[in-house]
Design an enzyme around this catalytic site. Structure first.
Site, PDB file in Angstrom:
ATOM      1  N   ARG A  72      88.281  23.067  93.015  1.00 39.33           N
ATOM      2  CA  ARG A  72      87.260  22.855  91.988  1.00 39.33           C
ATOM      3  C   ARG A  72      87.515  21.442  91.473  1.00 39.33           C
ATOM      4  O   ARG A  72      88.656  21.022  91.318  1.00 39.33           O
ATOM      5  CB  ARG A  72      87.399  23.907  90.884  1.00 39.33           C
ATOM      6  CG  ARG A  72      87.161  25.316  91.419  1.00 39.33           C
ATOM      7  CD  ARG A  72      87.197  26.366  90.326  1.00 39.33           C
ATOM      8  NE  ARG A  72      87.195  27.721  90.897  1.00 39.33           N
ATOM      9  CZ  ARG A  72      86.124  28.327  91.373  1.00 39.33           C
ATOM     10  NH1 ARG A  72      84.962  27.689  91.372  1.00 39.33           N
ATOM     11  NH2 ARG A  72      86.186  29.535  91.898  1.00 39.33           N
ATOM     12  N   ASP A 128      80.358  35.932  95.316  1.00 38.91           N
ATOM     13  CA  ASP A 128      79.651  36.429  94.124  1.00 38.91           C
ATOM     14  C   ASP A 128      78.214  36.847  94.357  1.00 38.91           C
ATOM     15  O   ASP A 128      77.659  37.621  93.567  1.00 38.91           O
ATOM     16  CB  ASP A 128      79.645  35.337  93.034  1.00 38.91           C
ATOM     17  CG  ASP A 128      81.034  34.988  92.579  1.00 38.91           C
ATOM     18  OD1 ASP A 128      81.199  33.968  91.886  1.00 38.91           O
ATOM     19  OD2 ASP A 128      81.974  35.723  92.936  1.00 38.91           O
ATOM     20  N   GLY A 186      80.366  55.377  95.459  1.00 39.76           N
ATOM     21  CA  GLY A 186      80.236  56.641  94.740  1.00 39.76           C
ATOM     22  C   GLY A 186      80.822  56.613  93.347  1.00 39.76           C
ATOM     23  O   GLY A 186      81.282  57.633  92.826  1.00 39.76           O
TER      24      GLY A 186
HETATM   25  O1  F6P Z   1      83.286  32.248  92.513  1.00 37.65           O
HETATM   26  C1  F6P Z   1      84.131  33.080  93.247  1.00 37.65           C
HETATM   27  C2  F6P Z   1      85.212  33.618  92.359  1.00 37.65           C
HETATM   28  O2  F6P Z   1      86.033  34.447  93.108  1.00 37.65           O
HETATM   29  C3  F6P Z   1      84.692  34.393  91.161  1.00 37.65           C
HETATM   30  O3  F6P Z   1      84.271  35.703  91.508  1.00 37.65           O
HETATM   31  C4  F6P Z   1      85.894  34.351  90.271  1.00 37.65           C
HETATM   32  O4  F6P Z   1      85.578  34.582  88.910  1.00 37.65           O
HETATM   33  C5  F6P Z   1      86.371  32.909  90.486  1.00 37.65           C
HETATM   34  O5  F6P Z   1      86.005  32.567  91.810  1.00 37.65           O
HETATM   35  C6  F6P Z   1      87.855  32.705  90.322  1.00 37.65           C
HETATM   36  O6  F6P Z   1      88.069  31.302  90.428  1.00 37.65           O
HETATM   37  P1  F6P Z   1      89.507  30.691  90.782  1.00 37.65           P
HETATM   38  O7  F6P Z   1      89.773  30.968  92.218  1.00 37.65           O
HETATM   39  O8  F6P Z   1      89.345  29.219  90.499  1.00 37.65           O
HETATM   40  O9  F6P Z   1      90.481  31.395  89.878  1.00 37.65           O
END
Ligand code: F6P
Length: 321
Positions: A72, A128, A186
């Site tokens: 990121r 997601d 379920g």
């Molecule tokens: O966007 C994918 C995801 O797995 C989300 O579902 C989750 O909230 C986030 O990434 C977690 O981010 P990181 O890997 O930066 O902790």
């Protein structure tokens, strides 16, 4: 000879490697040069470029994660960071960039195209399924199957002890993993950020189940639901006077060998992106609509709002009675 760049950005997802492999081999087939960019937009800013050949992407399709690595990047959303990234692409004479990532990553790609004229192709790489322009995202199916496996295991022990179990799943601000895994696993209840739930309704459902002879209850909570998992467990125990356990699946949902569905979708999206670049088409988001892989203007695609499936939400309740 045209040169293209490929990067994976944001949370990794199973199937990303299948997309990288298909994009690389199709681009080489169409006489293009391919550069892999390590660690997403961070690597783009730091100039971590690596020329890829057919062998570079051998034996990766069956693995989760991303062999290009991902990250990121706070720096990329700054003008200075994005300008440096654009300069690096210019230095490498790369005008076409395939970005495999989620909402934030494709939004960054769109801004890069608008501000610096780079031709971008966005592939929906996220577990997601929070990109509303497409019915599927790369990794969603594999993550769902991981959650279903967990639900099956939890059902066994919850029945043995006649317990209620809360299972927390990922999805960030989107409840689709919880919704679709809850229906097909379920579960008695799913808690999603898109829909406010009265905890008394959940308690009533649990007690009705006990009175009807149910040995367990499974509650799937999406991580974006406003009440935390631990607080939910506390309130359920207090109000039902029954044992309630918590299972947080966390990063298990991001790993594992991608399913056929994710490998096929990733491959089709990647081939479509390379052929659009070959044909001089610019700035598209690739996805699936009604079972067909298609391309959309990336700006328009990212404006589409996610519609919550109330019919699926209601079906979870009806089918678990
Ligand atoms: O966007 C994918 C995801 O797995 C989300 O579902 C989750 O909230 C986030 O990434 C977690 O981010 P990181 O890997 O930066 O902790």
């Amino acid at each position: 000879m045209k040169r293209i760049g490929i990067l994976t950005s944001g949370g990794d997802s199973p199937g990303m490697n299948a997309a990288i492999r298909a994009a690389t081999r199709y681009a080489i087939y169409y006489d293009m040069e391919v550069y892999g960019i390590r660690k997403g937009y961070e690597g783009l800013i730091d100039g971590e470029f690596e020329k890829l050949d057919r062998r570079s992407v051998a034996d990766i399709m069956q693995h989760g994660g991303t062999f290009l690595r991902t990250a990121r990047s706070e720096r990329f959303i700054t003008e200075e960071g994005m300008a440096k990234a654009a300069r690096n692409l210019e230095t490498f004479k790369i005008n076409d960039l395939i970005v495999i990532g989620g909402n934030g990553s494709l939004t960054g790609a769109h801004i890069l195209s608008q501000n610096h004229g780079i031709n971008v192709m966005g592939l929906p790489g996220t577990i997601d399924r929070d990109l509303a322009y497409t019915d599927h995202t790369i990794g969603f199916d594999t993550a769902l199957n991981t959650v279903l496996d967990a639900i099956t295991r939890v059902r066994d022990t919850s029945s043995a002890h006649e317990r209620t179990t809360v299972i927390e799943v990922m999805g960030r601000h989107c409840g689709d993993i919880a919704l679709y895994a809850g229906l097909t696993g379920g579960a008695e209840y799913v808690l999603v950020p898109e829909f406010e739930t009265d905890i008394n309704d959940i308690c009533q459902k649990i007690i009705e189940g006990v009175n009807a002879g149910k040995l367990h209850s499974i509650i799937i909570r999406a991580e974006g639901y406003p009440v935390s998992s631990t607080e939910l467990v506390r309130q359920l125990e207090e109000r039902t006077d029954r044992e309630v356990k918590l299972v947080v699946l966390s990063y298990l949902q991001r790993g594992g060998s991608p399913t056929y569905r994710d490998r096929m979708f990733a491959t089709e999206c990647a081939v479509k992106a390379v052929e659009l670049i070959r044909d001089g088409v610019r700035n598209r988001a690739i996805g699936e609509k009604c079972g067909e892989v298609r391309d959309f203007d990336i700006g328009e695609a990212l404006q589409i709002k996610h519609e919550f499936r109330h019919d699926i939400y209601n079906a979870v309740d009806i089918l678990s009675r």
